[in-house]
Design a protein around this motif. Structure first.
Motif, PDB file in Angstrom:
ATOM      1  N   ALA A 204       0.834  -1.207   0.000  1.00 18.66           N
ATOM      2  CA  ALA A 204       0.000   0.000   0.000  1.00 18.66           C
ATOM      3  C   ALA A 204       0.865   1.252   0.000  1.00 18.66           C
ATOM      4  O   ALA A 204       0.600   2.205  -0.742  1.00 18.66           O
ATOM      5  CB  ALA A 204      -0.933  -0.002   1.207  1.00 18.66           C
ATOM      6  N   VAL A 205       1.920   1.238   0.808  1.00 17.71           N
ATOM      7  CA  VAL A 205       2.831   2.382   0.859  1.00 17.71           C
ATOM      8  C   VAL A 205       3.544   2.550  -0.480  1.00 17.71           C
ATOM      9  O   VAL A 205       3.681   3.673  -0.989  1.00 17.71           O
ATOM     10  CB  VAL A 205       3.844   2.221   2.019  1.00 17.71           C
ATOM     11  N   ALA A 206       3.984   1.440  -1.070  1.00 16.20           N
ATOM     12  CA  ALA A 206       4.651   1.510  -2.379  1.00 16.20           C
ATOM     13  C   ALA A 206       3.693   2.038  -3.437  1.00 16.20           C
ATOM     14  O   ALA A 206       4.092   2.826  -4.306  1.00 16.20           O
ATOM     15  CB  ALA A 206       5.184   0.139  -2.768  1.00 16.20           C
ATOM     16  N   GLY A 207       2.434   1.629  -3.388  1.00 15.21           N
ATOM     17  CA  GLY A 207       1.430   2.124  -4.334  1.00 15.21           C
ATOM     18  C   GLY A 207       1.198   3.615  -4.181  1.00 15.21           C
ATOM     19  O   GLY A 207       1.077   4.339  -5.173  1.00 15.21           O
ATOM     20  N   GLN A 208       1.163   4.082  -2.947  1.00 14.25           N
ATOM     21  CA  GLN A 208       0.988   5.517  -2.701  1.00 14.25           C
ATOM     22  C   GLN A 208       2.198   6.301  -3.207  1.00 14.25           C
ATOM     23  O   GLN A 208       2.043   7.379  -3.774  1.00 14.25           O
ATOM     24  CB  GLN A 208       0.767   5.780  -1.215  1.00 14.25           C
ATOM     25  N   ALA A 209       3.386   5.755  -2.985  1.00 14.66           N
ATOM     26  CA  ALA A 209       4.602   6.423  -3.464  1.00 14.66           C
ATOM     27  C   ALA A 209       4.616   6.494  -4.990  1.00 14.66           C
ATOM     28  O   ALA A 209       4.988   7.519  -5.572  1.00 14.66           O
ATOM     29  CB  ALA A 209       5.844   5.702  -2.951  1.00 14.66           C
TER      30      ALA A 209
ATOM     31  N   THR B 270       1.971   6.489  -6.973  1.00 16.09           N
ATOM     32  CA  THR B 270       0.951   7.459  -7.365  1.00 16.09           C
ATOM     33  C   THR B 270       1.468   8.882  -7.197  1.00 16.09           C
ATOM     34  O   THR B 270       1.280   9.734  -8.074  1.00 16.09           O
ATOM     35  CB  THR B 270      -0.336   7.255  -6.529  1.00 16.09           C
ATOM     36  N   ALA B 271       2.149   9.150  -6.087  1.00 11.59           N
ATOM     37  CA  ALA B 271       2.702  10.486  -5.851  1.00 11.59           C
ATOM     38  C   ALA B 271       3.771  10.822  -6.894  1.00 11.59           C
ATOM     39  O   ALA B 271       3.812  11.946  -7.407  1.00 11.59           O
ATOM     40  CB  ALA B 271       3.280  10.571  -4.447  1.00 11.59           C
ATOM     41  N   ALA B 272       4.625   9.852  -7.214  1.00 12.80           N
ATOM     42  CA  ALA B 272       5.674  10.096  -8.209  1.00 12.80           C
ATOM     43  C   ALA B 272       5.072  10.341  -9.590  1.00 12.80           C
ATOM     44  O   ALA B 272       5.542  11.218 -10.331  1.00 12.80           O
ATOM     45  CB  ALA B 272       6.639   8.908  -8.249  1.00 12.80           C
ATOM     46  N   THR B 273       4.036   9.605  -9.933  1.00 12.46           N
ATOM     47  CA  THR B 273       3.364   9.789 -11.219  1.00 12.46           C
ATOM     48  C   THR B 273       2.728  11.167 -11.310  1.00 12.46           C
ATOM     49  O   THR B 273       2.850  11.860 -12.322  1.00 12.46           O
ATOM     50  CB  THR B 273       2.298   8.696 -11.424  1.00 12.46           C
ATOM     51  N   THR B 274       2.068  11.569 -10.240  1.00 16.12           N
ATOM     52  CA  THR B 274       1.443  12.894 -10.200  1.00 16.12           C
ATOM     53  C   THR B 274       2.493  13.989 -10.325  1.00 16.12           C
ATOM     54  O   THR B 274       2.307  14.960 -11.062  1.00 16.12           O
ATOM     55  CB  THR B 274       0.641  13.070  -8.895  1.00 16.12           C
ATOM     56  N   GLU B 275       3.612  13.841  -9.624  1.00 18.51           N
ATOM     57  CA  GLU B 275       4.703  14.816  -9.683  1.00 18.51           C
ATOM     58  C   GLU B 275       5.266  14.903 -11.102  1.00 18.51           C
ATOM     59  O   GLU B 275       5.510  15.995 -11.616  1.00 18.51           O
ATOM     60  CB  GLU B 275       5.809  14.427  -8.704  1.00 18.51           C
ATOM     61  N   LEU B 276       5.456  13.764 -11.746  1.00 17.40           N
ATOM     62  CA  LEU B 276       5.982  13.748 -13.111  1.00 17.40           C
ATOM     63  C   LEU B 276       5.017  14.430 -14.074  1.00 17.40           C
ATOM     64  O   LEU B 276       5.435  15.244 -14.915  1.00 17.40           O
ATOM     65  CB  LEU B 276       6.251  12.311 -13.558  1.00 17.40           C
ATOM     66  N   GLU B 277       3.732  14.130 -13.955  1.00 21.22           N
ATOM     67  CA  GLU B 277       2.731  14.774 -14.815  1.00 21.22           C
ATOM     68  C   GLU B 277       2.719  16.281 -14.601  1.00 21.22           C
ATOM     69  O   GLU B 277       2.608  17.051 -15.558  1.00 21.22           O
ATOM     70  CB  GLU B 277       1.349  14.181 -14.544  1.00 21.22           C
ATOM     71  N   PHE B 278       2.855  16.719 -13.360  1.00 18.85           N
ATOM     72  CA  PHE B 278       2.901  18.138 -13.041  1.00 18.85           C
ATOM     73  C   PHE B 278       4.108  18.800 -13.694  1.00 18.85           C
ATOM     74  O   PHE B 278       4.001  19.854 -14.316  1.00 18.85           O
ATOM     75  CB  PHE B 278       2.943  18.316 -11.523  1.00 18.85           C
ATOM     76  N   ARG B 279       5.264  18.163 -13.583  1.00 18.04           N
ATOM     77  CA  ARG B 279       6.488  18.743 -14.157  1.00 18.04           C
ATOM     78  C   ARG B 279       6.428  18.782 -15.687  1.00 18.04           C
ATOM     79  O   ARG B 279       6.892  19.728 -16.301  1.00 18.04           O
ATOM     80  CB  ARG B 279       7.715  17.987 -13.671  1.00 18.04           C
TER      81      ARG B 279
END
Length: 89
Positions: A15-20, A22-31
């Motif tokens: 679950a923690v790895a999945g959240q990480a 998701t956060a990394a994907t969101t950050e990449l899309e933002f950048r």
């Protein structure tokens, strides 16, 4: 986590790895979105039309360089303000 069974510990880790992820994907899309906006903004501002040559002129290159630098400076300042950190400039 010591009180959890090995199955529960594994589920927690996943679950923690999945959240990480998701956060990394969101950050990449933002950048990527910020980069695309900067390219469009600086292109509109600096590239002359109609195109006279196959490559950018020295003035256009200089303009694009200044534009990109200013854009990233503003992104950094806004990021610091949203993050609540202060950095001397």
């Amino acid at each position: 986590m010591e009180n959890l069974s090995s199955q529960e510990q594994e589920a927690y880790k996943q679950a923690v790895a999945g959240q990480a992820l998701t956060a990394a994907t969101t950050e990449l899309e933002f950048r990527v979105d910020i980069l695309n906006k900067m390219v469009a903004n600086c292109y509109d501002k600096c590239a002359s039309r109609p195109f006279k040559e196959g490559s950018l002129s020295v003035g256009e290159i200089s303009c694009a360089d200044r534009c990109a630098t200013k854009y990233w400076q503003v992104v950094a300042i806004v990021g610091q303000m949203l993050g609540g950190t202060k950095k001397s400039m």
